[in-house]
Design an enzyme around this catalytic site. Structure first.
Site, short mmCIF file in Angstrom:
data_model
loop_
_atom_site.label_atom_id
_atom_site.label_comp_id
_atom_site.label_asym_id
_atom_site.label_seq_id
_atom_site.Cartn_x
_atom_site.Cartn_y
_atom_site.Cartn_z
N LYS A 42 108.16 35.29 -10.24
CA LYS A 42 107.02 35.67 -9.41
C LYS A 42 106.14 36.69 -10.15
CE LYS A 42 107.68 33.11 -5.83
NZ LYS A 42 106.67 32.19 -5.32
N TYR A 62 114.50 34.90 -10.01
CA TYR A 62 113.45 34.48 -9.07
C TYR A 62 112.31 35.51 -9.04
CZ TYR A 62 111.25 34.40 -4.47
OH TYR A 62 110.33 34.44 -3.45
N SER A 83 106.24 37.95 -4.12
CA SER A 83 107.41 38.40 -3.37
C SER A 83 107.70 39.87 -3.63
CB SER A 83 108.62 37.58 -3.82
OG SER A 83 109.81 38.13 -3.30
C1 UD1 Z 1 116.15 37.37 -0.34
C2 UD1 Z 1 115.76 37.72 -1.76
C3 UD1 Z 1 114.28 37.77 -1.85
C4 UD1 Z 1 113.65 36.47 -1.40
C5 UD1 Z 1 114.07 36.22 0.02
C6 UD1 Z 1 113.51 34.89 0.48
C7 UD1 Z 1 117.45 39.15 -2.81
C8 UD1 Z 1 117.83 40.54 -3.18
N1 UD1 Z 1 116.31 39.01 -2.13
O1 UD1 Z 1 115.86 38.48 0.47
O2 UD1 Z 1 113.94 37.98 -3.19
O3 UD1 Z 1 112.26 36.55 -1.48
O4 UD1 Z 1 115.48 36.20 0.11
O5 UD1 Z 1 114.42 33.87 0.39
O6 UD1 Z 1 118.15 38.21 -3.11
N2 UD1 Z 1 122.66 38.98 5.33
C9 UD1 Z 1 123.90 38.96 5.92
N3 UD1 Z 1 124.50 37.75 6.13
C10 UD1 Z 1 123.91 36.56 5.79
C11 UD1 Z 1 122.63 36.58 5.19
C12 UD1 Z 1 122.03 37.81 4.95
O7 UD1 Z 1 124.46 40.01 6.24
O8 UD1 Z 1 124.53 35.49 6.00
C13 UD1 Z 1 121.97 40.27 5.11
C14 UD1 Z 1 121.67 40.61 3.66
O9 UD1 Z 1 122.73 41.31 3.08
C15 UD1 Z 1 120.41 41.46 3.82
C16 UD1 Z 1 119.71 40.86 5.03
O10 UD1 Z 1 120.73 40.17 5.75
O11 UD1 Z 1 120.72 42.80 4.11
C17 UD1 Z 1 118.60 39.89 4.67
O12 UD1 Z 1 119.11 38.92 3.77
P1 UD1 Z 1 118.28 37.62 3.36
O13 UD1 Z 1 117.72 36.99 4.58
O14 UD1 Z 1 119.15 36.78 2.48
O15 UD1 Z 1 117.04 38.17 2.55
P2 UD1 Z 1 116.99 39.15 1.29
O16 UD1 Z 1 118.25 39.12 0.55
O17 UD1 Z 1 116.50 40.47 1.76
#
Ligand code: UD1
Length: 324
Positions: A143, A139, A115
């Site tokens: 990895k 997590y 990851s």
């Molecule tokens: C997260 C994990 C990553 C993991 C991946 C797979 C972190 C920092 N990263 O990625 O290690 O491999 O998930 O599960 O925890 N967002 C919103 N609203 C929501 C959900 C997300 O605004 O309800 C935003 C987040 O702030 C981010 C983006 O969408 O900017 C992507 O979020 P998300 O899909 O959760 O992935 P990551 O956090 O990037």
């Protein structure tokens, strides 16, 4: 080749199984169905229901195979900070079992789902494989630690591995052959889709005051079918070169939360209510991959990771499920 896909009923694993079958390989899926789905199993593949913590069962499944692909892990970064025990057991003990079973079964090739969480807070963008690895969550640590164990087994046991550092996996098989939808998704695109379907009242946008193009978080979303092809290319590469490889798989494009949301509104034709809420702790502003190494070594680039394909294929999966 005879491929054992551990975690092959899951979201990414089922796409890898599909690609392996499409390429003519004999596939055995080993999965405990804790987050995988029976509907993600293909009739052409052998299925063994089993747990990665059950070493004898795992070893029996590995016997007679040529290659192991390991995608069985828990992956909620936030949860890993409050339940490290769960992540130690599944992602560390489980990985050690898989690696040991691979070696004991006389298999010398393994592909591991790593990851971008191994990098932590980015020191520069785009992130290449030389970027320091300082995971910010447990997590990501699990990895990275698994990659290190694999590095030792390469030296000590001659096990050749490819560790694929995925960025943000998204999308569904464009031919509609994968049916299982994650049960309680936390990732952005499925959350947007559940909101579009009325299963959630609104999308919470975690912060609009980042130093990014529109203030919302920017990520490198890579289509699962692109990831699946990456596994097969990596397998071929370690086989031909008799060498191990750690490589990023990302689209090299940075999409913001609002860009995905607007595209989803356009494609679904649904309003998708949203509200800006405070930042989620631990979220970096921007994560974008360099996939130059994957291009150079594997001849791999993302083909289906444009925003329209990502959103359209995900929406199609929700429609097929009847949820939309
Ligand atoms: C997260 C994990 C990553 C993991 C991946 C797979 C972190 C920092 N990263 O990625 O290690 O491999 O998930 O599960 O925890 N967002 C919103 N609203 C929501 C959900 C997300 O605004 O309800 C935003 C987040 O702030 C981010 C983006 O969408 O900017 C992507 O979020 P998300 O899909 O959760 O992935 P990551 O956090 O990037």
């Amino acid at each position: 080749m005879k491929i054992l896909i551990v975690g092959g009923a899951g979201y990414i694993g089922s796409h890898v199984a599909r690609e392996s079958l499409d390429q003519g390989h004999e596939v055995t899926v080993y999965d405990n169905l804790s987050s995988g789905f029976r509907t993600n199993l293909f009739p052409e593949a052998i299925f063994i229901e089993g747990d990665i913590l059950d070493y004898p069962a795992l070893l029996a499944a590995a016997m007679g195979r040529d290659v192991v692909i390991h995608l069985a892990a828990v992956k909620a970064a936030g949860e890993s900070m409050v339940k490290p025990e769960k992540y130690s057991l599944n992602n560390l003990c489980g990985a050690v079992n898989i690696i040991n079973a691979t070696c004991e079964a006389g298999i010398r090739r393994l592909v591991f789902s790593s990851s971008a969480a191994t990098y932590g807070e980015p020191a520069y963008i785009p992130i290449d494989e030389k970027h320091p690895t300082r995971p910010e969550n447990y997590y990501g640590f699990t990895k990275l630690e698994t990659e290190r164990i694999l590095g030792w087994y390469d030296k000590l046991k001659g096990l050749r591995f490819a560790a694929l550092r995925y960025f943000n996996a998204a999308g569904y098989d464009a031919k509609g052959r994968i049916h299982g939808l994650e049960k309680v998704p936390a990732n952005l695109l499925p959350v947007i889709m559940e909101t579009a379907c009325g299963m959630r009242s609104e999308l919470q946008v975690f912060g609009d005051d980042y130093e990014t193009k529109d203030g919302t978080g920017v990520r490198d979303y890579v289509h699962v079918s692109d990831l699946a092809r990456g596994h097969m290319s990596a397998l071929k590469w370690i086989d031909e070169n008799d060498e191990s490889l750690i490589v990023n798989l990302g689209s090299e494009a940075g999409l913001s939360v609002l860009e995905l949301l607007e595209t989803a509104r356009r494609i679904t034709g649904r309003p998708i209510p949203s509200r800006i809420v405070p930042r989620r702790p631990g979220d970096p502003a921007k994560l974008v991959a360099s996939s130059a190494l994957a291009k150079e070594k594997l001849g791999w680039t993302a083909r289906e990771s444009d925003v329209t394909t990502l959103v359209q294929t995900t929406w199609d999966a929700y429609k097929r499920s009847g949820k939309a």
